[in-house]
Design a protein around this motif. Structure first.
Motif, mmCIF file in Angstrom:
data_model
loop_
_atom_site.group_PDB
_atom_site.id
_atom_site.type_symbol
_atom_site.label_atom_id
_atom_site.label_comp_id
_atom_site.label_asym_id
_atom_site.label_seq_id
_atom_site.Cartn_x
_atom_site.Cartn_y
_atom_site.Cartn_z
ATOM 1 N N CYS A 36 -26.230 -10.612 21.169
ATOM 2 C CA CYS A 36 -25.080 -10.163 21.150
ATOM 3 C C CYS A 36 -23.773 -10.034 20.286
ATOM 4 N N TYR A 37 -24.203 -11.491 19.352
ATOM 5 C CA TYR A 37 -22.818 -11.773 18.060
ATOM 6 C C TYR A 37 -23.358 -10.807 17.048
ATOM 7 N N ASP A 38 -22.273 -9.964 16.349
ATOM 8 C CA ASP A 38 -21.728 -9.268 15.447
ATOM 9 C C ASP A 38 -20.696 -10.131 13.843
ATOM 10 N N GLU A 39 -20.525 -9.145 13.563
ATOM 11 C CA GLU A 39 -19.535 -9.572 12.034
ATOM 12 C C GLU A 39 -18.531 -9.304 13.390
ATOM 13 N N SER A 40 -17.854 -8.481 14.210
ATOM 14 C CA SER A 40 -16.447 -8.499 15.037
ATOM 15 C C SER A 40 -16.739 -9.631 15.288
ATOM 16 N N TRP A 41 -16.689 -10.849 16.357
ATOM 17 C CA TRP A 41 -16.919 -11.714 16.702
ATOM 18 C C TRP A 41 -15.881 -12.606 15.875
ATOM 19 N N VAL A 42 -17.143 -12.924 14.738
ATOM 20 C CA VAL A 42 -16.329 -13.949 13.504
ATOM 21 C C VAL A 42 -15.188 -13.535 13.247
ATOM 22 N N ARG A 43 -14.212 -12.280 13.035
ATOM 23 C CA ARG A 43 -13.332 -11.834 12.752
ATOM 24 C C ARG A 43 -12.607 -12.561 14.183
ATOM 25 N N LYS A 44 -12.889 -12.090 15.035
ATOM 26 C CA LYS A 44 -12.222 -12.507 16.172
ATOM 27 C C LYS A 44 -12.156 -14.746 16.643
ATOM 28 N N LEU A 45 -12.217 -14.852 15.955
ATOM 29 C CA LEU A 45 -12.642 -15.905 16.498
ATOM 30 C C LEU A 45 -11.614 -16.280 15.238
ATOM 31 N N HIS A 46 -12.366 -16.262 14.126
ATOM 32 C CA HIS A 46 -10.497 -16.412 13.145
ATOM 33 C C HIS A 46 -9.561 -16.065 13.412
ATOM 34 N N ASP A 47 -9.774 -14.669 14.074
ATOM 35 C CA ASP A 47 -7.763 -14.701 14.195
ATOM 36 C C ASP A 47 -7.554 -15.075 15.442
ATOM 37 N N GLY A 48 -8.102 -16.056 16.579
ATOM 38 C CA GLY A 48 -7.802 -16.731 16.913
ATOM 39 C C GLY A 48 -7.585 -18.086 16.469
ATOM 40 N N PHE A 49 -8.150 -18.466 15.978
ATOM 41 C CA PHE A 49 -7.328 -19.703 14.988
ATOM 42 C C PHE A 49 -6.304 -19.292 14.400
ATOM 43 N N ASP A 50 -6.245 -18.567 13.501
ATOM 44 C CA ASP A 50 -4.899 -18.007 13.150
ATOM 45 C C ASP A 50 -3.679 -18.265 13.401
ATOM 46 N N ARG A 51 -3.704 -17.651 14.838
ATOM 47 C CA ARG A 51 -2.380 -17.440 15.381
ATOM 48 C C ARG A 51 -2.148 -18.982 16.269
ATOM 49 N N HIS A 52 -2.812 -19.551 15.634
ATOM 50 C CA HIS A 52 -2.559 -20.686 17.239
ATOM 51 C C HIS A 52 -2.729 -22.129 16.264
ATOM 52 N N LEU A 53 -2.967 -21.981 14.585
ATOM 53 C CA LEU A 53 -2.763 -23.036 13.761
ATOM 54 C C LEU A 53 -1.625 -23.038 13.201
ATOM 55 N N LYS A 54 -1.270 -23.734 12.564
ATOM 56 C CA LYS A 54 0.237 -23.061 11.701
ATOM 57 C C LYS A 54 0.256 -24.224 10.510
ATOM 58 N N GLN A 55 -0.905 -24.697 10.578
ATOM 59 C CA GLN A 55 -1.435 -25.793 9.139
ATOM 60 C C GLN A 55 -2.304 -25.220 8.309
ATOM 61 N N PRO A 56 -2.544 -24.460 7.035
ATOM 62 C CA PRO A 56 -3.925 -23.898 6.685
ATOM 63 C C PRO A 56 -4.654 -24.854 7.047
ATOM 64 N N PHE A 57 -6.092 -23.765 7.079
ATOM 65 C CA PHE A 57 -7.371 -23.637 7.126
ATOM 66 C C PHE A 57 -8.444 -22.631 6.364
ATOM 67 N N ARG A 58 -9.100 -23.671 6.359
ATOM 68 C CA ARG A 58 -10.455 -22.889 5.792
ATOM 69 C C ARG A 58 -11.885 -22.498 6.488
ATOM 70 N N PHE A 59 -11.968 -21.140 6.950
ATOM 71 C CA PHE A 59 -12.621 -20.833 7.568
ATOM 72 C C PHE A 59 -13.878 -20.426 7.146
ATOM 73 N N VAL A 60 -15.366 -21.075 7.741
ATOM 74 C CA VAL A 60 -16.211 -20.674 7.169
ATOM 75 C C VAL A 60 -17.670 -20.406 8.211
ATOM 76 N N LEU A 61 -18.088 -19.679 7.713
ATOM 77 C CA LEU A 61 -19.211 -18.226 8.314
ATOM 78 C C LEU A 61 -20.542 -19.015 7.756
ATOM 79 N N PHE A 62 -21.289 -19.685 8.158
ATOM 80 C CA PHE A 62 -22.595 -20.199 8.078
ATOM 81 C C PHE A 62 -23.478 -19.221 8.792
ATOM 82 N N THR A 63 -24.127 -18.665 7.425
ATOM 83 C CA THR A 63 -25.033 -16.855 8.081
ATOM 84 C C THR A 63 -26.332 -17.508 7.253
ATOM 85 N N ASP A 64 -27.481 -16.361 7.829
ATOM 86 C CA ASP A 64 -28.016 -16.276 7.877
ATOM 87 C C ASP A 64 -28.535 -14.603 5.866
ATOM 88 N N ARG A 65 -27.328 -14.117 6.091
ATOM 89 C CA ARG A 65 -27.402 -12.890 5.045
ATOM 90 C C ARG A 65 -26.199 -12.798 4.195
#
Length: 204
Positions: free
Chosen positions: A21-50
């Motif tokens: 069921c996964y697609d790019e919308s899941w990636v964006r939601k996951l990133h945004d969840g971290f963005d809301r709840h992490l005060k410190q800067p972070f690098r968000f990396v998606l390992f992907t086949d394409r």
């Protein structure tokens, strides 16, 4: 700086029905969840086949396995940097800077206890300190869960009780309580549960 990593690949013959069921919308939601709840800067990396159509602040790294399978979940360890590694079916529900600080300052990987067999680990979430490249370097395609159980690790449940929880094993029947990261596994995913108030609030 902390790295947050996850993986997305197109379903293939190795993919089980509940992970198709996964697609790019899941990636964006996951990133945004971290963005809301992490005060410190972070690098968000998606390992992907394409290459994926995603915002520039989501870094994309091409996976090495062709085709990928669940053992590919070990690949982010090759970075060797402080990292929180989660699946796409993960929801961030509260402040997690202290979990990030564990990755930045500790020396041992922290994994959750298997919710159905608490004497052993599962790999729904991994808090990974710097210098863990050997987990990737020594991997020869073993089952990702069994491989992580074989690594030196401590339990997140002992370090941060009740804060990293399984949906099926904890939250579904007991409520969210002090959960900061809720990971899903197997059947029942967030998109099937829009009527659950805390999922509607945090998975967006």
């Amino acid at each position: 700086m902390l790295t947050v990593a996850t993986l997305l690949w197109d379903p293939n013959e190795a993919s089980l029905p509940f992970s198709r069921c996964y697609d790019e919308s899941w990636v964006r939601k996951l990133h945004d969840g971290f963005d809301r709840h992490l005060k410190q800067p972070f690098r968000f990396v998606l390992f992907t086949d394409r290459d994926r159509r995603l915002p520039a602040h989501i870094e994309q790294v091409r996976m090495k396995a062709k085709p990928p399978d669940y053992s590919s979940c070990i690949e982010p360890y090759r970075f060797g940097v402080p990292m929180i590694l989660v699946g796409l079916d993960t929801i961030i529900t509260g402040p997690i800077d202290h979990l990030a600080n564990y990755c930045l300052n500790a020396s041992t990987i922290a994994l959750p206890r298997d919710p159905f067999m608490p004497s052993r680990a599962c790999n729904g979430v991994a808090l990974i300190p710097e210098g863990q490249q050997h987990v990737w370097r020594n991997h020869r395609g073993e089952n990702d869960m069994e491989w992580m159980r074989a690594q030196d690790h401590v339990f997140i449940d002992d370090l941060f009780p009740g804060q990293v929880q399984s949906f099926k094993g904890h939250v579904r029947d007991r409520g969210l309580a002090d959960t900061r990261i809720c990971y899903f596994h197997g059947e029942q995913k967030p998109h099937q549960l829009p009527h659950v108030p805390w999922i509607a609030e945090h998975w967006r």
